[in-house]
Scaffold this active site. Structure first.
Site, PDB file in Angstrom:
ATOM      1  CE1 TYR A 133      -2.090  -3.399   2.231  1.00 34.26           C
ATOM      2  CE2 TYR A 133      -3.973  -2.090   1.528  1.00 34.26           C
ATOM      3  CZ  TYR A 133      -3.444  -3.280   2.007  1.00 34.26           C
ATOM      4  OH  TYR A 133      -4.278  -4.340   2.233  1.00 34.26           O
TER       5      TYR A 133
ATOM      6  CG  HIS B 210      -8.823   1.482  -2.482  1.00 39.47           C
ATOM      7  ND1 HIS B 210      -9.726   0.655  -1.839  1.00 39.47           N
ATOM      8  CD2 HIS B 210      -9.480   2.626  -2.752  1.00 39.47           C
ATOM      9  CE1 HIS B 210     -10.876   1.289  -1.729  1.00 39.47           C
ATOM     10  NE2 HIS B 210     -10.760   2.482  -2.268  1.00 39.47           N
TER      11      HIS B 210
ATOM     12  CE  LYS C 158      -6.217  -5.534  -2.549  1.00 36.18           C
ATOM     13  NZ  LYS C 158      -6.910  -4.281  -2.564  1.00 36.18           N
TER      14      LYS C 158
END
Lengths: 233, 272
Positions: B173, B181, B215
């Site tokens: 992160y 996020h 992601k």
């Protein structure tokens, strides 16, 4: 390899990809075979051998024959992108061969051919990088006759740059295609090794590179780009 | 290629910008050797509220909720066990914290804010860095390579957490997970000993999983600089070159427009 005598299809369906420009000669252009098979599939081309029309099944078997870099998986990738409107050509093969320009000297063609055929993406050996850099130095300029006789016995497990892909564009000109959006490498049953990606990326000098995987009839396209993670505050 | 940070809200962005990770590292460096107890695959700290806050904000470890935890620290969903012992009022401020092996080693080796000890019959003994490395390597065989990737990301002020929930080695992160996020699901690949991502099926599965949680898959490659690297010493970190590779699936159905960034050339080609 028998030469295809082309008939421009009597059913009139679909737009022909072949230009009306009479300075084009398709005899030596390598990806023509691929395009012809696709057009047979789309119903916009009838392929004849002498008096006989080549049916679709036979056309499929022809495109799967491992010569000139053809294979069923490679064809599926081509077909998948073409059906979505992308403009796909063989990597480093000119779109046209103009009769107006003089052909390249035979020894230069042979030199490029042997270098191109020799590019085997093995496990990151120095030879790979050398071959790639030689290719970069002797890049094919437009307007010469290329009879790139790719090794007929190439197995589909080798990783090689297969296609140059352009985004859908109604104003695309074969005489001036511009740079492709990316070059596409077809792969074997395994994802590419880091060193294979590196070698291929080096040969493209930083232009975008993607990899296609074909499992049964499912085509997926991936990129494996090395990045420099930023230092955050 | 996405370059922007994905904050969870504008307020989150403001909080993060006011307190960058580097400032939290600076606060951690000012600690005077806090003791951490090595218990097989974790390191336990007994610290005060202020230190616990800093660890939480910098995203190292997590608190252990137990009978001696102060009232305010227990989450509302946790059931509170009745106290059997008299708790000293002074201990009310003590928080128990659990660190992962990589987190603990980073705190002791890079930020030098904790020292790690082990319980033996004679009492607690402080371990040297080499001893800590060997103990951690013994309890977790892949510790060495995971730590190098962890330290590589943390040194760049990325927040790194366990990726077990996503089938990855780590999640990376740009700041605290409550504020931003996650950008990457990280998988570590050691050159010559790759155990994952060997088939297209697995590549597809990881990519699909990453995509469904917004992601990107990041492969961190370790390339040994020489033969016969000894992983039993923390000095082995310098024997690897680390390279980060982003794996992205390109969807031709969605990329037909000229302006689509996914076909733009990649500008970086560097080894860190």
């Amino acid at each position: 390899m028998r030469r295809a005598d082309v008939d421009y299809g009597s059913d009139g369906s679909g737009a022909s990809e072949l230009s009306d420009d009479d300075s084009y000669d398709y005899g030596g252009v390598d990806d023509t075979r691929l395009r012809f098979r696709f057009m047979v599939e789309q119903g916009s081309l009838l392929l004849r051998e002498g008096e006989r029309v080549v049916d679709l099944l036979e056309a499929y078997s022809l495109v799967s024959t491992p010569s000139y870099g053809c294979s069923w998986n490679n064809y599926q990738v081509y077909s998948y992108l073409k059906k979505l409107g992308y403009i796909v050509g063989r990597h480093n093969v000119p779109w046209t061969v103009s009769k107006k320009r003089p052909p390249m000297p035979a020894d230069e063609v042979e030199s490029i051919t042997s270098q191109f055929a020799a590019v085997k993406t093995s496990e990151g050996t120095q030879e790979t990088n050398t071959a790639c850099s030689q290719l970069v130095d002797s890049k094919s300029a437009p307007g010469f006759e290329v009879n790139t006789e790719l090794q007929g016995s190439e197995s589909s497990s080798e990783m090689k740059l297969m296609y140059d892909v352009h985004l859908p564009n109604a104003r695309f000109k074969k005489s001036n295609p511009g740079l492709p959006a990316f070059s596409l490498c077809t792969t074997s049953s395994r994802p590419p090794h880091r060193l294979q990606v590196r070698a291929l990326a080096l040969s493209l000098e930083g232009r975008p590179l993607k990899f296609a995987s074909v499992v049964s009839d499912h085509v997926s396209i991936y990129s494996f780009d090395t990045i420099e993670l930023p230092n955050l505050p | 290629m996405k370059l922007g940070v994905r904050w969870k809200s504008r307020e989150a962005a403001a909080v993060a910008l006011e307190e960058p990770i580097s400032s939290l590292y600076k606060e951690l460096r000012e600690w005077k050797s806090v003791e951490g107890l090595l218990v097989h695959s974790s390191v336990i700290l007994s610290i005060d509220f202020a230190k616990a806050q800093i660890l939480n904000r910098a995203c190292f470890g997590k608190p252990i909720y137990c009978a001696t935890s102060p009232q305010d620290s227990v989450p509302t969903t946790a059931t509170r066990a009745p106290r059997l012992l008299e708790v000293n009022a002074e201990l009310e401020d003590v928080r128990m914290f659990q660190l992962g092996l990589e987190e603990a080693f980073f705190l002791t080796s890079e930020l030098e804010c904790i020292c790690i000890c082990r319980q033996i019959p004679e009492g607690r003994v402080v371990l040297s860095k080499e001893e800590v490395w060997r103990c951690m390597q013994a309890s977790k065989p892949e510790f060495g390579q995971l730590y190098i990737a962890y330290a590589h990301l943390r040194a760049k002020q990325w927040v790194v957490r366990s990726g077990i929930q996503y089938g990855a080695d780590f999640m990376a992160y740009r700041h605290h997970p409550a504020l931003v996020h996650s950008d990457y699901a990280v998988i570590v690949m050691v050159e010559g000993h790759e155990e994952r991502m060997k088939t297209w099926t697995e590549m597809q599965a990881m990519n699909r999983l990453c995509g469904s949680v917004a992601k990107t898959l990041l492969l961190i490659h370790f390339i040994p600089k020489r033969e016969g690297i000894d992983l039993s010493s923390p000095l082995c970190q310098g024997d690897f070159v680390v390279e980060a590779v982003e794996v992205r699936r390109w969807l031709p159905e969605k990329s037909r427009e000229e302006s689509d960034a996914s076909v733009k050339p990649v500008l970086n080609f560097a080894i860190s």
